[in-house]
Design an enzyme around this catalytic site. Structure first.
Site, mmCIF file in Angstrom:
data_model
loop_
_atom_site.group_PDB
_atom_site.id
_atom_site.type_symbol
_atom_site.label_atom_id
_atom_site.label_comp_id
_atom_site.label_asym_id
_atom_site.label_seq_id
_atom_site.Cartn_x
_atom_site.Cartn_y
_atom_site.Cartn_z
ATOM 1 N N ASP A 149 0.838 -1.198 0.000
ATOM 2 C CA ASP A 149 0.000 0.000 0.000
ATOM 3 C C ASP A 149 0.877 1.254 0.000
ATOM 4 O O ASP A 149 1.727 1.420 0.879
ATOM 5 C CB ASP A 149 -0.901 0.019 1.231
ATOM 6 N N GLY A 198 -6.437 -9.916 0.770
ATOM 7 C CA GLY A 198 -6.171 -11.264 1.264
ATOM 8 C C GLY A 198 -5.213 -11.250 2.434
ATOM 9 O O GLY A 198 -5.484 -11.836 3.495
ATOM 10 N N ASN A 247 -4.457 -8.752 4.352
ATOM 11 C CA ASN A 247 -5.075 -8.050 5.477
ATOM 12 C C ASN A 247 -5.950 -8.988 6.300
ATOM 13 O O ASN A 247 -5.892 -9.014 7.537
ATOM 14 C CB ASN A 247 -5.929 -6.881 4.990
ATOM 15 N N LEU A 294 -21.688 -1.386 7.649
ATOM 16 C CA LEU A 294 -22.246 -0.037 7.496
ATOM 17 C C LEU A 294 -21.314 1.036 8.053
ATOM 18 O O LEU A 294 -21.757 2.096 8.477
ATOM 19 C CB LEU A 294 -23.608 0.031 8.197
ATOM 20 N N ASP A 348 -7.973 6.390 10.174
ATOM 21 C CA ASP A 348 -7.790 5.811 8.842
ATOM 22 C C ASP A 348 -8.662 4.568 8.763
ATOM 23 O O ASP A 348 -8.463 3.615 9.521
ATOM 24 C CB ASP A 348 -6.317 5.458 8.627
ATOM 25 N N ALA A 408 -8.745 -0.888 5.471
ATOM 26 C CA ALA A 408 -8.708 -2.272 5.978
ATOM 27 C C ALA A 408 -9.595 -2.510 7.188
ATOM 28 O O ALA A 408 -9.524 -3.582 7.795
ATOM 29 C CB ALA A 408 -7.285 -2.717 6.280
ATOM 30 N N ALA A 409 -10.460 -1.576 7.536
ATOM 31 C CA ALA A 409 -11.394 -1.830 8.639
ATOM 32 C C ALA A 409 -12.305 -3.010 8.299
ATOM 33 O O ALA A 409 -12.580 -3.865 9.153
ATOM 34 C CB ALA A 409 -12.226 -0.585 8.919
ATOM 35 N N ASP A 459 -11.602 -5.492 6.290
ATOM 36 C CA ASP A 459 -10.814 -6.724 6.335
ATOM 37 C C ASP A 459 -10.563 -7.161 7.772
ATOM 38 O O ASP A 459 -10.563 -8.361 8.082
ATOM 39 C CB ASP A 459 -9.479 -6.528 5.613
#
Length: 297
Positions: free
Chosen positions: A13, A41, A43, A213, A239, A242-243, A245
Site C-alpha cells: 500500500d 487477502g 489483510n 455499514l 484511517d 482495511a477496517a 478486512d
C-alpha cells in the site's frame, strides 16, 4: 486451534495522507506518505492471525523488495506462507489517498496477484484442512471460484468479500456460505438503494450475509433467522483502510470458535473499531487481548 485459509491478494500500500482528497484534475499537497504492507487477502490473514487463529495464506508476491517485505510481514504476524508463491515481476500495489476524516480512495495494480488464476498443487489439500476459507476479488475470478468449490467439496465454511465489486457467477454464489459486502457493494449487487432491503435481497443469492455499514455497525441476515443489527463502538477514526478486512478476519475466527452470531458480530466490530484508530492496513490490526478488552468494556 481454529485454522483459517486465505486465498487472495498481497499488495504494498502506497498511502498519501491529505486534508481533502483531490477532485478530477485537481492537485493537492499531502502531509505524509507511508509504504505499508496490505492487500485484501493479506489483510484478512493478518487480522485472523492476530485474533487468535492458525492462518495459512495462498497467493503470490513478486520477486522484488516489496514481495520480500510482504512475506515477512505475514510471517511476523504468525501467518504460514508456505503456499504464498514468489513469481517473476512486481508485487501488487495499492495507491491510497486518506483524508482527514479517515475516508479513503484506492487504485489497485494487481502485479503478481494476476498470476493467481488457478489452484496450484497442494492448495486444495490446505483448504480441506481448514475450518474456514476467506476469499476476496483482488485475484482472478477463476481462482476464487476454484477455491470456493474446493472448500464446498470438503465441507469448509466459505466467507466471501465481494471487493472490488464485480458480477458474481452462479457457481461462486452456490459455494458461498457467508457474503460480507459493504453498503455500496450490497446496493450494487442487488440494485436496492436501502441497505436493509439490499441485505434481504442478498438472501436470493446466498444463505447468509453481513452488510457492513461503517461507523454505524453491521446488518446480518440469514434465510433461517431474524435479521440482526449490531452497532459499532463509537471511536475517533484516523484511517478506515482495511477496517472491513479486520472485521471479516475477526468474524471468521469468532464463527469458527462457534461464538453466537450476535456475539461474533460484536467482537468483530470491536476489532474493526480498534483498527480505524490507527493508520495503515495490516499495521493497524489489533491482537486478541485488545479485542477482548474492547469487547468487554
Amino acid at each position: 486451534m481454529t485454522h483459517i485459509a486465505v486465498l487472495g491478494s498481497t499488495n504494498m500500500d502506497l498511502v498519501a495522507f491529505v486534508a481533502k482528497a483531490p477532485q478530477r484534475g485537481e492537485t493537492v499537497t499531502g502531509r505524509e506518505f507511508r509504504t505499508i504492507p496490505g492487500g485484501k487477502g493479506a489483510n484478512q490473514a493478518v487480522a485472523a492471525a492476530r485474533a487468535g487463529a492458525t492462518v495459512s495464506m495462498i497467493g503470490a508476491v513478486g520477486n522484488d523488495a516489496a514481495g520480500t517485505r510482504l512475506r515477512e510481514t505475514l510471517e511476523h504476524s504468525g501467518v504460514d506462507t508456505d503456499f504464498l508463491r514468489t513469481v517473476e515481476g512486481p508485487s501488487g500495489t495499492a495507491h491510497i489517498v486518506v483524508d482527514d476524516e479517515g475516508g479513503n480512495s484506492i487504485v489497485v495494480i494487481p502485479g503478481a496477484n494476476g498470476t493467481v488464476d488457478h489452484l496450484s498443487p497442494g492448495d486444495e489439500g490446505l483448504i480441506a484442512s481448514a475450518d474456514t476459507l476467506l476469499l476476496q476479488l483482488e485475484i482472478p475470478l477463476a481462482a476464487v471460484v476454484a477455491g470456493a468449490a474446493a472448500a464446498h467439496r470438503h465441507g469448509v465454511r466459505t466467507i466471501l468479500t465481494p471487493s472490488p465489486i464485480q458480477p458474481l457467477p452462479p457457481e461462486l454464489l452456490a459455494a458461498t456460505d457467508l457474503l460480507v459486502p459493504n453498503q455500496y457493494e450490497a446496493i450494487t449487487l442487488t440494485g436496492r438503494t436501502d441497505p436493509r432491503e439490499a441485505a434481504t435481497a442478498l438472501l436470493e443469492l446466498v444463505p447468509r450475509a453481513v452488510v457492513t455499514l461503517g461507523a454505524t455497525g453491521c446488518l446480518y441476515v440469514s434465510r433461517d433467522a431474524e435479521p440482526l443489527v449490531v452497532p459499532a463502538p463509537r471511536v475517533e477514526a484516523v484511517d478506515t483502510t482495511a477496517a472491513g478486512d479486520t472485521f471479516t478476519g475477526a468474524l471468521a475466527v469468532a464463527l469458527a470458535e462457534e461464538k453466537p452470531v450476535r456475539e461474533a458480530l460484536s467482537w468483530a466490530a470491536a476489532a474493526a473499531s480498534l483498527s480505524v484508530e490507527r493508520a495503515g492496513a495490516s499495521a493497524s490490526m489489533p491482537y486478541r487481548p485488545e479485542i477482548d478488552a474492547r469487547f468487554t468494556a
